[in-house]
Design a protein around this motif. Structure first.
Motif, PDB file in Angstrom:
ATOM      1  N   LEU A 227       0.866  -1.181   0.000  1.00 58.61           N
ATOM      2  CA  LEU A 227       0.000   0.000   0.000  1.00 58.61           C
ATOM      3  C   LEU A 227       0.895   1.221   0.000  1.00 58.61           C
ATOM      4  O   LEU A 227       1.668   1.433   0.938  1.00 58.61           O
ATOM      5  N   ILE A 228       0.825   2.010  -1.067  1.00 58.95           N
ATOM      6  CA  ILE A 228       1.715   3.164  -1.178  1.00 58.95           C
ATOM      7  C   ILE A 228       0.902   4.394  -1.566  1.00 58.95           C
ATOM      8  O   ILE A 228       0.279   4.445  -2.629  1.00 58.95           O
ATOM      9  N   GLY A 229       0.881   5.358  -0.689  1.00 55.61           N
ATOM     10  CA  GLY A 229       0.205   6.626  -0.960  1.00 55.61           C
ATOM     11  C   GLY A 229      -1.266   6.621  -0.592  1.00 55.61           C
ATOM     12  O   GLY A 229      -1.953   5.602  -0.717  1.00 55.61           O
ATOM     13  N   PRO A 230      -1.773   7.766  -0.151  1.00 55.83           N
ATOM     14  CA  PRO A 230      -3.202   7.884   0.189  1.00 55.83           C
ATOM     15  C   PRO A 230      -4.064   7.997  -1.063  1.00 55.83           C
ATOM     16  O   PRO A 230      -3.605   8.489  -2.101  1.00 55.83           O
ATOM     17  N   PRO A 231      -5.329   7.552  -0.979  1.00 62.73           N
ATOM     18  CA  PRO A 231      -6.237   7.657  -2.142  1.00 62.73           C
ATOM     19  C   PRO A 231      -6.495   9.103  -2.522  1.00 62.73           C
ATOM     20  O   PRO A 231      -6.414  10.014  -1.682  1.00 62.73           O
ATOM     21  N   LEU A 232      -6.795   9.330  -3.782  1.00 55.34           N
ATOM     22  CA  LEU A 232      -7.112  10.676  -4.268  1.00 55.34           C
ATOM     23  C   LEU A 232      -8.359  11.213  -3.574  1.00 55.34           C
ATOM     24  O   LEU A 232      -8.446  12.387  -3.225  1.00 55.34           O
ATOM     25  N   ASP A 233      -9.341  10.329  -3.340  1.00 57.68           N
ATOM     26  CA  ASP A 233     -10.575  10.682  -2.647  1.00 57.68           C
ATOM     27  C   ASP A 233     -10.492  10.183  -1.208  1.00 57.68           C
ATOM     28  O   ASP A 233     -10.412   8.984  -0.963  1.00 57.68           O
ATOM     29  N   LYS A 234     -10.497  11.102  -0.246  1.00 56.81           N
ATOM     30  CA  LYS A 234     -10.370  10.710   1.159  1.00 56.81           C
ATOM     31  C   LYS A 234     -11.497   9.795   1.616  1.00 56.81           C
ATOM     32  O   LYS A 234     -11.345   9.046   2.582  1.00 56.81           O
ATOM     33  N   VAL A 240     -10.025   1.302   1.015  1.00 54.94           N
ATOM     34  CA  VAL A 240      -8.702   0.855   0.569  1.00 54.94           C
ATOM     35  C   VAL A 240      -7.963   0.134   1.692  1.00 54.94           C
ATOM     36  O   VAL A 240      -7.348  -0.912   1.481  1.00 54.94           O
ATOM     37  N   VAL A 241      -8.035   0.679   2.899  1.00 60.66           N
ATOM     38  CA  VAL A 241      -7.351   0.040   4.029  1.00 60.66           C
ATOM     39  C   VAL A 241      -7.943  -1.340   4.315  1.00 60.66           C
ATOM     40  O   VAL A 241      -7.210  -2.313   4.530  1.00 60.66           O
ATOM     41  N   ASP A 242      -9.268  -1.445   4.311  1.00 55.22           N
ATOM     42  CA  ASP A 242      -9.908  -2.745   4.536  1.00 55.22           C
ATOM     43  C   ASP A 242      -9.500  -3.754   3.461  1.00 55.22           C
ATOM     44  O   ASP A 242      -9.227  -4.920   3.745  1.00 55.22           O
ATOM     45  N   LYS A 243      -9.457  -3.309   2.223  1.00 55.73           N
ATOM     46  CA  LYS A 243      -9.047  -4.177   1.118  1.00 55.73           C
ATOM     47  C   LYS A 243      -7.613  -4.659   1.333  1.00 55.73           C
ATOM     48  O   LYS A 243      -7.303  -5.837   1.149  1.00 55.73           O
ATOM     49  N   PHE A 244      -6.754  -3.753   1.732  1.00 58.59           N
ATOM     50  CA  PHE A 244      -5.343  -4.071   1.974  1.00 58.59           C
ATOM     51  C   PHE A 244      -5.191  -5.048   3.134  1.00 58.59           C
ATOM     52  O   PHE A 244      -4.487  -6.061   3.025  1.00 58.59           O
ATOM     53  N   ILE A 245      -5.850  -4.770   4.238  1.00 55.59           N
ATOM     54  CA  ILE A 245      -5.714  -5.601   5.442  1.00 55.59           C
ATOM     55  C   ILE A 245      -6.234  -7.019   5.207  1.00 55.59           C
ATOM     56  O   ILE A 245      -5.687  -8.001   5.735  1.00 55.59           O
ATOM     57  N   LYS A 264      -5.330   5.112  11.668  1.00 60.06           N
ATOM     58  CA  LYS A 264      -6.617   5.729  12.015  1.00 60.06           C
ATOM     59  C   LYS A 264      -7.777   4.775  11.744  1.00 60.06           C
ATOM     60  O   LYS A 264      -8.688   4.630  12.581  1.00 60.06           O
ATOM     61  N   VAL A 265      -7.741   4.104  10.576  1.00 58.91           N
ATOM     62  CA  VAL A 265      -8.852   3.230  10.198  1.00 58.91           C
ATOM     63  C   VAL A 265      -8.881   1.978  11.060  1.00 58.91           C
ATOM     64  O   VAL A 265      -9.952   1.509  11.476  1.00 58.91           O
ATOM     65  N   THR A 266      -7.722   1.417  11.376  1.00 59.08           N
ATOM     66  CA  THR A 266      -7.658   0.145  12.118  1.00 59.08           C
ATOM     67  C   THR A 266      -7.579   0.336  13.626  1.00 59.08           C
ATOM     68  O   THR A 266      -7.825  -0.607  14.380  1.00 59.08           O
ATOM     69  N   GLY A 267      -7.202   1.530  14.064  1.00 57.88           N
ATOM     70  CA  GLY A 267      -7.020   1.764  15.484  1.00 57.88           C
ATOM     71  C   GLY A 267      -5.730   1.179  16.023  1.00 57.88           C
ATOM     72  O   GLY A 267      -5.531   1.096  17.246  1.00 57.88           O
TER      73      GLY A 267
END
Length: 390
Positions: A227-234, A240-245, A264-267
């Motif tokens: 996972l590299i870089g934040p999404p263009l749309d916050k 994206v994080v859920d997909k990655f995890i 932040k997303v996963t705590g």
């Protein structure tokens, strides 16, 4: 689970020759990998042409749907014979390994392949048959995870003739040396380079014949997700994080902002490190459940430098132990180049003002260029690479 076939090869030319008389072709399809090693008679331009012709004919036939048996018969029946030496102008070995581990080996006048299981030599049953007056040796066997096969040309078993040894490095010596250097986590590049380096040393740096070592290792599939870089749309951060995890395999985060989004997303807490192992490379961090967390663009750039050196054919006989260093770029490169069999990039397209010019189109951004370059290098190693942008 399907198996992955890792392949690496290295060659040294006969002393004072600009071209190598050995040629290796690696063909990957959806269900198998085929390796062709051809050794042209003599050395220099003539041998290079003959070995290239042999490997290309075999490779072309196989890629067009011909069976290995048909390819062997065609080569054996069409190769000319030297009138002076009464030898075929090119010898060859063909190894095909399917994704279930089934292997088929064909040898024509090349030294016998060396099969290692848990680092110990295992002989294979061979059947001989004559095709157009030429003796072909065939073997069928199964290969499991971590099994290794080494293919060599006769330059390896002649190493040292007239220099260190009276009769050269015999096949038994090569086999015993391969057993001795074997380590469980040894990469195919380390195997091929270590064996070839030994040959070069025995030749005292002046090889009396073209010498090639092909190392083949069967491995269980090992996906690596980056996972590299934040999404263009916050608004896509959580998706994206859920997909990655939730993806199978090892997980790598590249980028400080990206790491903060995952935290932040996963705590899960980010545990930062201020240990600069290499002053030119930012330190890593730790997040629970993530195998590696690094800085973004600079670390990927340094990892790409490792990849370029790793794949550069002019870097033969060099030590690649730098991948075992503890800095973030070395760890990233090792995971991608040696440990992965499949790499999934999840690439955020948000622009970082520190690295990119907002006036340029996004596809000219440094981050995307680095990912694209790394993708190309990984594909050269036979790995499956998938890139998804957000």
């Amino acid at each position: 689970m399907s198996l992955f076939v890792d392949v690496d090869y290295a060659s040294i030319n006969k002393y004072k020759e600009e071209l190598c008389g050995d040629k290796v072709e690696v063909l990957r399809s959806d269900n198998s990998v085929i390796i062709v090693l051809a050794d042209g008679l003599g050395s220099g331009v003539k041998a290079n042409i003959l070995s290239t012709l042999t490997s290309k004919i075999i490779g072309t036939m196989l890629s067009m749907g011909s069976t290995i048996e048909e390819a062997v018969e065609t080569i054996a029946s069409t190769l000319p014979v030297c009138k002076v030496r009464d030898l075929a102008y090119s010898t060859f070995s063909i190894l095909q390994i399917y994704e279930n581990g089934e292997a088929y080996l064909v040898e024509f006048d090349n030294p016998s392949a060396i099969k290692l299981k848990r680092g110990k030599f295992v002989p294979t049953d061979k059947q001989e048959r004559e095709i157009e007056g030429k003796l072909i040796k065939e073997s069928r066997f199964m290969m499991g995870p971590e099994d290794v096969i080494i293919l060599i040309t006769d330059g390896a078993i002649h190493a040292g003739v007239g220099e260190c040894l009276n009769l050269g490095w015999q096949w038994e010596n090569v086999k015993e040396y391969a057993e001795r250097i074997y380590k469980k986590d040894m990469s195919v590049k380390s195997i091929s380079n270590t064996l070839l380096s030994a040959c070069d040393s025995l030749y005292a740096g002046k090889a009396g014949d073209d010498t090639t070592v092909v190392a083949v290792k069967v491995r269980n599939a090992q996906p690596v997700n980056v996972l590299i870089g934040p999404p263009l749309d916050k608004n896509l951060d959580s998706y994206v994080v859920d997909k990655f995890i939730n993806q199978k395999g090892k997980k790598i985060i590249c980028g400080g902002t990206t790491a903060q989004i995952v935290s932040k997303v996963t705590g899960r807490e980010i545990i930062t490190s201020f240990n600069y192992i290499d002053p030119s490379i930012p330190p890593t961090a730790r997040i629970e459940g993530i195998d590696l967390t690094t800085e973004g663009v600079l670390t990927m750039y340094k990892a790409l430098e490792h990849a370029k050196k790793y794949l550069n054919p002019d870097n033969l006989l060099q030590d690649f132990s730098g991948l075992n260093k503890e800095d973030g770029a070395s760890k990233l490169a090792k995971l991608l180049l040696e440990e992965s069999t499949e790499v999934n990039f999840l690439v955020g397209r948000a622009i970082n003002p520190a690295h990119q010019n907002p006036d340029f189109p996004i596809n000219l951004g440094m981050k995307l260029k680095l990912v694209n370059d790394m993708e190309n290098h990984l594909k050269q190693l036979g790995k499956k690479v998938f890139v998804e942008y957000f």
